[in-house]
Design an enzyme around this catalytic site. Structure first.
Site, short mmCIF file in Angstrom:
data_model
loop_
_atom_site.label_atom_id
_atom_site.label_comp_id
_atom_site.label_asym_id
_atom_site.label_seq_id
_atom_site.Cartn_x
_atom_site.Cartn_y
_atom_site.Cartn_z
N ASP A 60 33.50 7.04 -12.82
CA ASP A 60 32.69 6.48 -13.89
C ASP A 60 33.48 5.46 -14.69
OD1 ASP A 60 30.77 5.99 -15.79
OD2 ASP A 60 31.10 7.84 -16.91
N ASP B 74 29.23 -0.44 -14.63
CA ASP B 74 29.20 1.02 -14.77
C ASP B 74 29.03 1.70 -13.42
OD1 ASP B 74 28.96 3.60 -15.60
OD2 ASP B 74 27.08 3.33 -16.68
#
Length: 454
Positions: A82, A282
């Site tokens: 992440d 992201d």
């Protein structure tokens, strides 16, 4: 889709990214560094790198994971990568809510809690008003993601071994979260992962901690394969010497994730009315999210261009909000690419700087044989005006986050193979570079004996 941390920074878990040469003004590559307690040899170089194999895909899994060994004896944990958050956490062997792993696969603390007076504790508490009630109290954390999933737990500090590509072995003690209360949003079952590897640029990230120890350059990158899998790397050894498109990180962006822009939306080579998009890269988000205005513009452009073509809306396919079906089921994106035009994000501050989005960068084929739009309405899911470049758009690109140069770079790449590395690393990912597995062997290493080894 995991993603950018919101609660204390922006929005923190979406179901739960100038052509310049990369050069560093720091120590030359061939310079020697003194032996440190974290290195097994005296020729360790700050410019060394570590590379890890990834598993997963955009659809149907919706995430990419890496396996890391943690602790001693080392135990393997699969973590969702992440770049939208910096805190790494694993599910904790404590009274654990929302855990998806059996107890023998949970992390068990061993008198290694981080105290709340530790400097790193303040890094996970974004509020400047954070108080430490007692110096002996453990450092707690709570992270909420953009899809309103969350993890609550305490910080611990333990050994995470790495074997770098220059042959050196390091066993640093780094801090991460031990999560005992996880919540997941939406109707889908939670992912069967052990936790999250935070790749963001906050000081609590494992990359930042390795950099602060003088072990590695503050550079991280990933290459997500559209065929599934790919690789992740720390350091700069895997960056191609040419062909990378670089853009600046926004100086106003949060310290936890990577932002760039402003960008203009381009459809089939022509400028659109959508301008001024600030973008967050992201890897914790499966799909790409635009604000309502940009999203509706994409839908209108694509829908108008499909008129007269042999595609009809597939309103009965629940996979994504907008899907189309053909005369017969589609088996792959190669069956539908001819119907769709390419998109691009044009960064107007630098002439001719674009991120190209061919149809495979914004479409998926579902299990029902339909094609669906992988760009979604971020405003509708609570992201307000944020625009997120998710895994679907990051596929088949090497994406580099250079925290030293404050730049984000990308280049089209075959993510099934490691680029520009020694011949014995080509093709598959052989041990020990597949994970950090097996570094300790069968003995208690000296660095453990100094602190007590069980």
């Amino acid at each position: 889709m995991k993603g950018i941390i919101a609660l204390h920074t922006l929005l923190p878990f979406l179901l739960f990214s100038a052509i310049l040469p990369l050069s560093f003004s720091a120590q030359p590559r061939n310079a020697k560094k003194p032996k440190t307690p974290y290195s097994d040899n005296n020729h360790h170089r700050l410019s060394s790198s570590a590379v890890f194999k990834l598993q997963g895909n955009v659809y149907p899994l919706g995430h990419y994971t890496v396996s890391l060994n943690i602790g001693y004896p080392p135990k393997l944990y699969d973590l969702d990568i992440d770049s939208g958050s910096d805190l790494t956490w694993v599910q904790c062997d404590a009274p654990c809510k929302g855990c998806t792993k059996p107890r023998d696969q949970l992390y068990k603390p061993n008198h290694n809690l981080v105290q709340c007076v530790d400097q790193l504790c303040s890094e996970v508490h974004l509020s400047m008003a954070y108080n430490c009630p007692s110096p002996d109290d453990p450092c707690d954390y709570e992270v909420e993601y953009a899809d309103h999933g969350s993890s609550l737990g305490v910080l611990v500090r333990d050994y995470i071994p790495f074997q770098f590509t220059n042959g050196s072995v390091v066993r640093p003690r780094v801090a991460f979260g031990c999560g005992y209360d996880q919540k997941y949003s939406g109707s889908n079952s939670p992912p069967a992962t052990s936790g999250v590897l935070g790749l963001g640029n906050g000081r609590a990230s494992i990359l930042s901690q390795l950099h602060s120890l003088g072990l590695i350059r503050n550079v991280v990158g990933h290459c997500l394969s559209a065929q599934g899998g790919g690789f992740l790397f720390f350091g700069d050894d895997f960056i191609p010497s040419s062909g990378i498109v670089w853009t600046s990180m926004l100086s106003s962006s949060s310290e936890k994730h990577y932002s760039s822009g402003p960008a203009e939306l381009v459809f089939n080579g022509k400028a659109t009315a959508v301008k001024g998009l600030e973008l967050i890269f992201d890897s914790g988000s499966s799909y790409t999210y635009f604000n309502s205005q940009a999203y509706q513009a994409v839908v209108d452009l694509v829908t108008k261009d499909l008129k007269g073509k042999q595609l009809k809306r597939a309103t009965d396919d629940p996979s994504l909000p907008i899907c189309w079906k053909g005369a017969k089921s589609f088996e792959s994106l190669s069956d539908v690419k001819k119907y769709f035009k390419p998109l691009a994000l044009s960064f107007k501050k630098i002439m001719n700087l674009q991120m190209h989005l061919p149809p495979e960068s914004y479409l998926i084929i579902t299990k029902h044989g339909n094609v669906c739009l992988g760009i979604l309405d971020g405003t509708e899911v609570g992201l307000e005006n944020l625009n997120i470049i998710g895994d679907i758009t990051l596929q088949d690109k090497m994406v580099i986050y250079d925290n030293e140069k404050q730049q984000i770079g990308w280049v089209s790449s075959n993510c099934d193979r490691l680029p520009n590395v020694d011949r014995d690393l080509e093709g598959d990912f052989p041990h020990p570079y597949a994970t950090n597995l097996g570094i300790f062997g069968d003995r208690c290493p000296a660095s453990y004996e100094e602190t007590g080894c069980e």
